[in-house]
Each structure stands twice: as C-alpha cells, then as structure tokens.
Design an enzyme around this catalytic site. Structure first.
Site, PDB file in Angstrom:
ATOM      1  N   LYS A 122     -12.141  -1.497   9.465  1.00 30.25           N
ATOM      2  CA  LYS A 122     -10.999  -2.343   9.830  1.00 30.25           C
ATOM      3  C   LYS A 122     -10.469  -1.946  11.209  1.00 30.25           C
ATOM      4  O   LYS A 122     -10.153  -2.788  12.047  1.00 30.25           O
ATOM      5  CB  LYS A 122      -9.896  -2.244   8.766  1.00 30.25           C
ATOM      6  N   GLN A 130      -4.479   0.820   2.009  1.00 30.16           N
ATOM      7  CA  GLN A 130      -5.800   0.707   1.386  1.00 30.16           C
ATOM      8  C   GLN A 130      -5.692   1.039  -0.105  1.00 30.16           C
ATOM      9  O   GLN A 130      -5.108   2.049  -0.485  1.00 30.16           O
ATOM     10  CB  GLN A 130      -6.786   1.647   2.099  1.00 30.16           C
ATOM     11  N   ASP A 169      -2.808  -8.504   3.927  1.00 28.78           N
ATOM     12  CA  ASP A 169      -3.751  -8.543   2.804  1.00 28.78           C
ATOM     13  C   ASP A 169      -3.484  -9.744   1.883  1.00 28.78           C
ATOM     14  O   ASP A 169      -4.335 -10.111   1.083  1.00 28.78           O
ATOM     15  CB  ASP A 169      -3.602  -7.272   1.946  1.00 28.78           C
TER      16      ASP A 169
END
Ligand code: GUN
Length: 281
Positions: free
Chosen positions: A52, A96, A119
């Site tokens: 990422k 995460q 997200d």
C-alpha cells in the site's frame, strides 16, 4: 476459450490515471496523505502494508507509517486515530486488519472519521452504500465492478450470485451489483444445494475462502467467473477459490489468481484516497 480478465493490466491503467490526476492536484497546491497503522508484526499484514505504501509513493501520495507493538492498548490506538482524525494534512486513515485479539476491531473501525475511512468499513459508509448515497466503498468489491466494466461485461439485468457474506467482500459486493442493476443472490455456508444456485449465475463471484472449491459443476456454461480467493496450495503455489483449469474451458470470462482481483484492491484504495482529497479541499 474464456476471456482472461487481466487485473494487473486494469489496475495499472487505473494507477496511471490517478498519477496524472494527483500531479494536477499537486500543481493546484493539494497534497494527499494516507496514514497507515499496523499493530503487531504479522508477516502477511506487513506485506500488504508495504504494498500500500509503495502504491502511494508511485502515484505521488504521501504516507505516514505507524508500526505499533502487538501489546498496544486499545486506548492508545484510539487516541492515535483521534489525533489523525483531527489533522487537516491527513486525508485517509487505514488500520490494517486483523488487529490483536485484545483490541475490539469494531471499536477501531467506528473510531475512524467516516470522511477518512478509505477502506469503506465504517458503518456510516456501509449504510450509505446500502441506500445509494455517496461514501467510501470497500476496495475489493469496488475493484471487481471496475474489472467487469473495463472488460465490457454488462451487469444490468444479469443473474449475479455471490458466494460468501463477509462484511469486507460478500455484502458490499452484493450491494454494488444491485446498484448496477444486477439481480443478486447471496449464498453462504448454510445455503442448501449451493450448486443449484450458482449454476443460475451469469456472473459468479467466489469469495468462499476454500482453495479450488468451485469446480465446473458450480458454473453455468458461458458465465463470467470472478475469483476473490487467495491461498497457497500444497506445492506452495498461489491459487484461488476457483479450480481455474477445470472452470476456464466452460466460462466466457474468468479472473486468474494471481493477477485478477488482487491487484485491484490497492488500486481502489488509491482511488478512494484521491477522491477524498478532491472532495475535502
Ligand atoms: N486486511 C485484509 N484486507 C484488508 C483491507 O482491505 N483493509 C484493511 N485495513 N485490512 C485488511
């Protein structure tokens, strides 16, 4: 022979488009910044987080990295999120997952400002998707819609069957296909006669989590098959939920593993970030 849907190529196209957009935004004085938080040092999470950050650097997005020890308290993590929520120079916040067991994942997701939740996991963003309002959309299902559209595959009016009902993939996938006017069925581990249902699909999305489970008995001839799974088989080779060699000859289009859905997730995260920055300032 089935059309192979090339996620690597399509994700590269999206990243190139975003790179240009970001360069224009920079000329206008807008910077974009993603804060990435990892708690603990799970090796798979470290790979995802690294990818990422690499994608951010390639596109011209800044990233802030917070690598917290596995015994970080929930209070400490929530305090960091609150600080990042308040920072004008941070557009996106990503924690995460999974987080260690002593931390409540839902509390973490709820703590992120929905306007920075790139997200698309916050209940406000999930709710917005559900009722057709603007918000961030979970990256993997959003990437699948891009794969279909950019491969010239029509969704409207099609029978779409999703196998799996997770919050990250199955449920948002179903809502996105519905938004595109597909006729949607969601199946799961308690579905009776799964093959009977999946064989109705014009578009079959496999997010089961079982390597090679979807063989040609589950697939209607000429269907489009999207494989969300990623596993290592007994020979340590990457494979999906779909038995590719068995299914490819009977379908009209299929995503490979690797190189199908996988690369799209990060491309869509980048798209969410660029959109958030364009909206805010
Ligand atoms: N863990 C596995 N997939 C994801 C994802 O898309 N986002 C975050 N934050 N964690 C994950």
């Amino acid at each position: 022979m089935a059309q192979i849907i090339d996620g690597k190529k399509i994700s590269s196209q999206i990243k190139e488009e975003l790179k240009e957009k970001v360069s224009v935004m920079k000329q206008e004085g807008k910077t974009i910044c993603l804060a990435v938080i990892q708690v603990g040092d799970d090796p798979a999470s470290s790979v995802y987080v690294g990818n990422k950050k690499k994608a951010c650097a390639y596109i011209g997005i800044e990233s802030l990295s917070y690598e917290l020890p596995a015994d970080t308290t929930q209070e400490k993590l929530l305090a960091l999120i609150a600080e990042l929520n308040g920072r004008d120079d941070v557009n996106g916040i990503l924690v995460q997952l999974p987080v260690p067991a002593h931390i409540d994942e839902n509390a973490v997701i709820r703590a992120i400002d929905p306007g920075k939740d790139v997200d698309g996991f916050h209940p406000q963003n999930v709710g917005a998707l559900c009722i057709g309002q603007r918000g961030f959309v979970s990256c993997t299902p959003a990437g699948i819609i891009q794969l279909l559209k950019r491969s010239g595959i029509e969704i409207a009016g099609k029978e779409c069957v999703v196998i799996g009902r997770s919050n990250i993939v199955g449920k948002p996938m179903a809502l996105l296909l519905l938004r595109e006017n597909g006729t949607v069925t969601v199946t799961h581990s308690k579905t009776k006669d799964l093959r009977e249902v999946t064989r109705r699909a014009d578009i079959l999305i496999a997010a089961v989590g079982k390597p090679g489970m979807i063989t040609r008995e589950y697939v209607k001839e000429g269907a489009v098959v999207i494989d969300v799974g990623i596993h290592r088989n007994e020979n340590n080779k990457l494979c999906g939920d779909v038995d590719y060699d068995d299914v490819a000859p009977v379908c009209s289009a299929i995503t490979p593993v690797p190189g199908g859905v996988g690369p799209m997730t990060i491309a869509m995260l980048m798209l969410n970030l660029v959109e958030s920055a364009a909206l805010v300032r």
